[in-house]
Each structure stands twice: as structure tokens, then as C-alpha cells.
Write an enzyme that holds these catalytic residues in place. Structure first.
Site: not given
Length: 302
Positions: A23, A153, A209
Site C-alpha cells: 500500500e 481511500n 481503493d
């Protein structure tokens, strides 16, 4: 409206060791390095691209996002709160304790604006209501922006810093707000794009996302469980689709000397063996050369 499609075989692996859940990719131009995190792996990673030199720092709790710190190193948004990572010595110093119940909530996804605020949201892990929110970390003080979500997100800003994008991933929705850089206020929430939420559909395309905005103001978003990244116009139209050899992309970042290398973090944690056979690069950091350059990221300024 038709859009360009980039096939999965055009992507390359940027780093050959898979993450559990990669991430928050972050390009550091002065170092020529890409930073990212592994959330369940509890680590911050750095790859100095030209030399191929990799380094990682273990974290005491799950990291949810990182940002450059104006005085050097990184701000790391941990489950336990904000911390400063000295990437020279590896020292981790607490900046602020988490303002939430750490048994149920953690930080997730973030980015700095041009004024040096670090915007970082949360994920409400029971996922039965909008128990998460979006925070602004400004001069070592945390302010709740009251964007109620399950999973925060996709925080990103238009090149002129007059728009903020923010998604609530489980709702399959990306919102856009008017943004006042001077005060950090957001207003006039409206829909950028709503995606189909029927996960049983054969053509399910994933949910939004992490994201980044390029130099032309287009919004690039990783579509988790959709095996694709989309480039959206400021009106929410799909301009381009990048198909991936990983089903669960998590976030994108622009890097390289010309900011035309798109880096994509992906995940493999909790995925089925069948899915991992079908998508063998799950968990890897991927890269793709793109036509439109990105923008340099701002640093957190205490």
C-alpha cells in the site's frame, strides 16, 4: 464512450518480493526511490530504483499510510497513531496517539496537500457502519473532517488544489469536494463516479481503493478485486483502463525522473490459492510507462 485499454502483459515487476498487502506507494525524487508499506507485514519499504537497492523497517503496529516529512524521513500513520521514521537511523518517534479505539479502527490511505497537511483516513474494521472518517494532521494536531466512511481511500487533489477526491471503498463510490487550501475546509460533496457493487456479477470491475492525480488533472484509481487501474476525467468518465496480472491493486504513484512511471501496489493476503494461480503477481509492486506525467508529492510540514 469507449476508452483505451492497456493489457496486463505490458506491466513489469518493480520489486520481485511479494508483499502481503502492499500500500501507499510514494516517490522520493531526491533519492530516486520508491517507498511503500506492507500493512499486515508491519513494515515500511524503500527501493532505490537505479541501484536496485532495497531496505525495510519493521513497524510495531500496522502502517496505513506514509508521507514525506519536510525535515527528513517519513510520517507513518500507524494503528497506534502518527510517528516519524528517521530513514537514516531507523529510529521511530511517536508524534500523536490514535484518537480512536485501536481494537476496531486503524489509519488507512493518505496524502499531503500543498499547505503541508497530511490527510489520512481510517478503516472501521467491523464494517457494519460508517465508523471511519477522514482526518487532517496539521502542525502535529489532528482534525476530523467528518467524512463518514467504512473504509477511507483515494484521497487526492486536483493540480490547482481546488478539488479533493475521497472514496468510501465498500460503497463503490468516489466523491469530490470543493477544497479551500488556506483553511483545509471541504464543502459541496458530490459524486465523481459510482461503480456497480454486485460482486457476484461476471463483469464485476472492483471497488475504488488508492489513487493519484496526474499533471492533466486525471484521477488514476486502483480497483480492488477488479484487476485493473482506471484513469478518470475530472467529470468521472473512464479515459483509460490498465488491466493487471494481480486482482487486488491497492494504490498508484507516479515516479521516475520524468514522473511517467506508474507504480502500483497490490495484495495477496487472504486470497485463495486459485486466485493466486490465476494472478501470479499478486502482492508485487508493478510498474508501467504512461504517456502523461504525474506530479511530485508534497511533504508534511510540522
Amino acid at each position: 464512450m469507449t476508452h483505451d485499454i492497456i493489457a496486463a502483459d505490458q506491466l513489469e515487476t518493480a520489486f520481485d518480493q511479494p508483499m502481503l498487502l502492499g500500500e501507499s506507494p510514494l516517490w522520493h525524487a531526491e533519492e530516486g526511490a520508491l517507498y511503500w508499506i506492507d500493512i499486515p507485514g508491519k513494515a515500511v519499504h524503500r527501493l532505490q530504483v537505479e541501484r536496485g537497492q532495497h531496505q525495510s523497517w519493521p513497524m510495531p503496529h500496522e502502517p496505513g499510510a506514509i508521507a514525506r516529512h519536510a525535515q527528513g524521513g517519513l510520517v507513518v500513520a500507524l494503528r497506534s497513531g502518527m510517528a516519524h521514521l528517521d530513514t537514516g537511523t531507523g529510529a521511530l518517534a511517536p508524534l500523536l496517539e490514535a484518537p480512536y479505539d485501536t481494537e476496531r479502527i486503524r489509519f488507512n490511505d493518505g496524502r499531503c496537500d500543498a499547505a503541508g497537511r497530511f490527510w489520512c483516513g481510517t478503516i472501521y474494521e467491523p464494517r457494519d457502519r460508517d465508523g471511519g472518517t477522514l482526518y487532517s494532521f496539521e502542525r502535529d494536531v489532528l482534525r476530523d473532517a467528518h467524512h463518514a466512511v467504512v473504509t477511507s481511500n483515494g484521497v487526492a487533489f486536483s493540480p490547482d488544489q481546488r478539488l479533493m477526491y475521497h472514496s468510501n471503498t465498500p460503497s463503490h463510490r468516489i466523491n469530490v469536494y470543493d477544497f479551500d487550501l488556506a483553511t483545509g475546509a471541504t464543502s459541496n460533496c458530490r459524486l465523481l463516479r459510482q461503480f456497480d457493487s454486485d460482486k457476484s456479477a461476471a463483469d464485476y470491475g472492483g471497488r475504488p481503493d488508492g489513487a493519484a492525480v496526474d499533471s492533466e488533472g486525471a484521477y488514476w484509481v486502483a480497483m480492488f478485486e477488479g484487476a485493473r487501474v482506471l484513469r478518470l476525467s475530472a467529470q468521472g468518465e473512464i479515459l483509460q483502463e490498465v488491466r493487471l496480472p494481480a486482482r487486488c491493486p491497492t494504490m498508484v504513484a507516479f515516479g521516475g525522473a520524468d514522473l511517467r512511471t506508474l507504480y502500483i501496489t497490490t495484495g495477496r493476503h487472504g486470497r485463495s490459492e486459485e486466485e493466486l494461480r490465476r494472478y501470479p503477481l499478486s502482492g508485487h509492486v508493478l510498474k508501467l510507462r504512461v504517456d502523461v506525467a504525474g506530479r511530485l508529492e508534497y511533504s508534511y510540514r510540522p
